[in-house]
Scaffold this active site. Structure first.
Site, short mmCIF file in Angstrom:
data_model
loop_
_atom_site.label_atom_id
_atom_site.label_comp_id
_atom_site.label_asym_id
_atom_site.label_seq_id
_atom_site.Cartn_x
_atom_site.Cartn_y
_atom_site.Cartn_z
N PHE A 135 -3.47 9.65 -10.94
CA PHE A 135 -4.42 8.79 -10.22
C PHE A 135 -5.69 8.56 -11.03
O PHE A 135 -6.14 7.41 -11.20
CB PHE A 135 -4.76 9.39 -8.85
CG PHE A 135 -5.73 8.55 -8.08
CD1 PHE A 135 -5.33 7.37 -7.47
CD2 PHE A 135 -7.07 8.90 -8.00
CE1 PHE A 135 -6.23 6.56 -6.78
CE2 PHE A 135 -7.97 8.10 -7.31
CZ PHE A 135 -7.55 6.94 -6.70
N GLY A 182 -5.95 7.79 -3.24
CA GLY A 182 -4.74 8.26 -3.92
C GLY A 182 -4.24 9.61 -3.43
O GLY A 182 -3.73 10.40 -4.22
N SER A 195 -4.73 2.94 4.14
CA SER A 195 -4.90 2.28 2.84
C SER A 195 -4.97 0.75 3.04
O SER A 195 -5.77 0.06 2.40
CB SER A 195 -3.72 2.64 1.94
OG SER A 195 -3.85 2.05 0.68
N MET A 214 -5.10 6.18 -13.96
CA MET A 214 -4.90 4.79 -13.55
C MET A 214 -6.17 4.19 -12.97
O MET A 214 -6.47 3.02 -13.19
CB MET A 214 -3.72 4.69 -12.57
CG MET A 214 -2.40 4.81 -13.32
SD MET A 214 -0.88 4.43 -12.43
CE MET A 214 -1.16 2.87 -11.66
N HIS A 261 7.17 -7.61 -2.08
CA HIS A 261 7.00 -6.97 -0.77
C HIS A 261 7.97 -7.58 0.24
O HIS A 261 7.83 -7.35 1.45
CB HIS A 261 5.56 -7.14 -0.27
CG HIS A 261 4.54 -6.40 -1.08
ND1 HIS A 261 4.68 -5.08 -1.42
CD2 HIS A 261 3.35 -6.80 -1.61
CE1 HIS A 261 3.62 -4.69 -2.13
NE2 HIS A 261 2.81 -5.72 -2.26
N TYR A 295 6.19 7.99 -1.88
CA TYR A 295 4.87 8.27 -2.45
C TYR A 295 4.61 9.77 -2.40
O TYR A 295 4.05 10.35 -3.33
CB TYR A 295 3.84 7.52 -1.59
CG TYR A 295 2.40 7.64 -2.05
CD1 TYR A 295 1.87 6.74 -2.97
CD2 TYR A 295 1.57 8.63 -1.54
CE1 TYR A 295 0.54 6.83 -3.36
CE2 TYR A 295 0.24 8.72 -1.92
CZ TYR A 295 -0.26 7.82 -2.85
OH TYR A 295 -1.58 7.92 -3.24
N TRP A 337 1.59 2.19 -8.79
CA TRP A 337 1.92 3.45 -9.46
C TRP A 337 3.35 3.38 -10.01
O TRP A 337 3.62 3.65 -11.18
CB TRP A 337 1.77 4.58 -8.43
CG TRP A 337 1.83 5.98 -8.94
CD1 TRP A 337 1.92 6.38 -10.24
CD2 TRP A 337 1.78 7.16 -8.13
NE1 TRP A 337 1.94 7.76 -10.28
CE2 TRP A 337 1.86 8.25 -9.01
CE3 TRP A 337 1.69 7.40 -6.75
CZ2 TRP A 337 1.84 9.58 -8.56
CZ3 TRP A 337 1.66 8.71 -6.30
CH2 TRP A 337 1.74 9.79 -7.19
N LYS A 385 0.79 -1.24 0.00
CA LYS A 385 0.00 0.00 0.00
C LYS A 385 0.82 1.28 0.00
O LYS A 385 0.36 2.34 0.41
CB LYS A 385 -1.00 0.04 1.19
CG LYS A 385 -1.83 -1.19 1.37
CD LYS A 385 -2.31 -1.83 0.10
CE LYS A 385 -3.33 -1.02 -0.66
NZ LYS A 385 -3.58 -1.68 -2.00
N SER A 386 2.04 1.18 -0.51
CA SER A 386 2.93 2.34 -0.52
C SER A 386 3.03 3.03 -1.87
O SER A 386 3.81 3.97 -2.03
CB SER A 386 4.33 1.90 -0.08
OG SER A 386 4.27 1.36 1.22
N GLY A 387 2.25 2.56 -2.85
CA GLY A 387 2.34 3.15 -4.19
C GLY A 387 3.05 2.23 -5.17
O GLY A 387 3.55 2.68 -6.21
P1 A3P Z 1 -5.10 4.67 -1.10
O1 A3P Z 1 -5.74 3.44 -0.54
O2 A3P Z 1 -4.63 5.62 -0.06
O3 A3P Z 1 -5.95 5.34 -2.13
P2 A3P Z 1 -0.06 -0.35 -3.67
O4 A3P Z 1 -0.02 -0.24 -5.15
O5 A3P Z 1 1.28 -0.38 -3.04
O6 A3P Z 1 -0.98 -1.44 -3.23
O7 A3P Z 1 -0.67 1.04 -3.12
C1 A3P Z 1 -2.02 1.35 -3.33
C2 A3P Z 1 -2.24 2.79 -2.93
O8 A3P Z 1 -1.66 3.65 -3.93
C3 A3P Z 1 -3.72 3.17 -2.86
O9 A3P Z 1 -3.78 4.21 -1.89
C4 A3P Z 1 -3.95 3.65 -4.28
O10 A3P Z 1 -5.10 4.44 -4.43
C5 A3P Z 1 -2.68 4.47 -4.49
N1 A3P Z 1 -2.38 4.70 -5.91
C6 A3P Z 1 -2.36 3.81 -6.91
N2 A3P Z 1 -2.06 4.42 -8.08
C7 A3P Z 1 -1.90 5.73 -7.80
C8 A3P Z 1 -1.58 6.88 -8.60
N3 A3P Z 1 -1.39 6.77 -9.91
N4 A3P Z 1 -1.49 8.07 -7.97
C9 A3P Z 1 -1.68 8.18 -6.63
N5 A3P Z 1 -1.99 7.13 -5.83
C10 A3P Z 1 -2.08 5.90 -6.42
#
Ligand code: A3P
Length: 297
Positions: free
Chosen positions: A230, A261, A134, A233, A104, A194, A53, A48-50
């Site tokens: 965001f 996001g 998240s 995606m 991970h 992130y 993305w 859940k760290s991005g």
């Molecule tokens: P949130 O739950 O805070 O929205 P991972 O890919 O490591 O599982 O992380 C998922 C988190 O990254 C989610 O956070 C998701 O919405 C966010 N995320 C995914 N793509 C993103 C993007 N293009 N820009 C910003 N946040 C993004």
């Protein structure tokens, strides 16, 4: 040796908590002897760290901005999850050319060959408050976990390290210390947050491209930034995990994978007491470290 109260099985293995299917598949053992190559690219993170993305950015840079190829298959297939049984090590071993690998795993459990052979590792870190929020929504949404507790209860578990891939600070500080000790120009680990990606997406895309020795033109940087915003995606089925709906992996009554996001979303979820305890938790672990996170936009 351990079953958590999360709603499904987890095991503690070498002081990190793993989902049951990863431990049972025997992959962790097989990874010890996996030969990673100089031109492989690993995106590593605490969940859940991005990760997603960063994966899409890396994929586009490495394929010379092949948007068509990026659309054809879901990211899970294009960029396999190292320790997970699906699509598994077999897919990684079969892949031709520079391979894309998501993990991970804590640094201490990465295949030895990754550091020995100079495999490029990009670590994406996110402030722990937003990670916890998240993660809470993710573990409620994922039918293979089906967490049913509340936010307060979840934050307690997060602080105790009682969540998959926990403890959070072991993970983040493991990579951070390696980064600090090897932060010369030839380092094979790129540290990016992130929050950096939010503040300066184009600058971060350039940093990643430079690290991968694939410099980009300004137009290319802009194209990747637009594709990986965001909103883009969230509406792109090859990266938004909507295919989990068909696989029965998502509880549709819960938040989607592309949830909010934002930086600072924790403020909508933490009450004053939770926030105080979380601040203590952060202080305890970062007091003697130069690592600092941004918690607000
Ligand atoms: P949130 O739950 O805070 O929205 P991972 O890919 O490591 O599982 O992380 C998922 C988190 O990254 C989610 O956070 C998701 O919405 C966010 N995320 C995914 N793509 C993103 C993007 N293009 N820009 C910003 N946040 C993004």
């Amino acid at each position: 040796d351990y079953t958590s109260s999360m709603g499904s099985e987890f095991y503690r293995c070498k002081s990190c908590i793993f989902p049951g299917d990863i431990v049972k598949s025997g992959t962790l053992k097989k990874l010890e002897s996996l030969e990673l190559k100089h031109d492989d690219v690993i995106v590593a993170s605490f969940p859940k760290s991005g990760t997603t993305w960063m994966q899409e950015i890396v994929y586009l840079i490495q394929t010379g901005l092949d948007f068509e190829r990026a659309k054809k298959q879901v990211l899970e297939t294009r960029f396999p999850y190292l320790e997970h049984p699906y699509p598994g090590l077999a897919a990684i071993k079969k892949a031709e050319g520079p391979r894309f690998i998501k993990t991970h795993l804590p640094l201490s459990l990465l295949p030895k060959s990754a550091l020995e052979n100079g495999t490029k590792v990009i670590y994406i870190a996110r402030n722990p408050k937003d990670v916890a929020v998240s993660y809470y929504y993710f573990l409620r949404m994922a039918t293979f976990v089906g967490y049913r507790g509340g936010m307060k209860d979840f934050v307690n578990k997060f602080i105790k390290g009682d969540v998959p891939y926990g403890p959070y600070f072991d993970h983040v500080l493991g990579y951070w210390k390696h980064h600090q000790n090897n932060s010369n120009s030839g380092s094979n680990l790129l540290w990016i947050t992130y929050e950096d990606m939010h503040r300066d997406p184009e600058g971060c895309i350039r940093r990643v491209a430079h690290f991968l020795d694939r410099p980009l033109t300004d137009d290319q940087v802009r194209l990747i930034a637009a594709h990986t915003r965001f909103e883009s995606m969230a509406g792109n089925p090859s990266v938004n995990y909507s295919h989990w709906d068909d696989l029965g992996l998502r509880n549709k009554n819960e938040a989607p994978f592309m949830r909010s996001g934002r930086v600072g979303d924790w403020r909508r979820s933490f009450d004053a007491d939770t926030n105080r305890r979380f601040d203590d938790f952060i202080r305890q672990h970062l007091e003697s470290s130069e690592l600092k996170f941004d918690y607000l936009p």
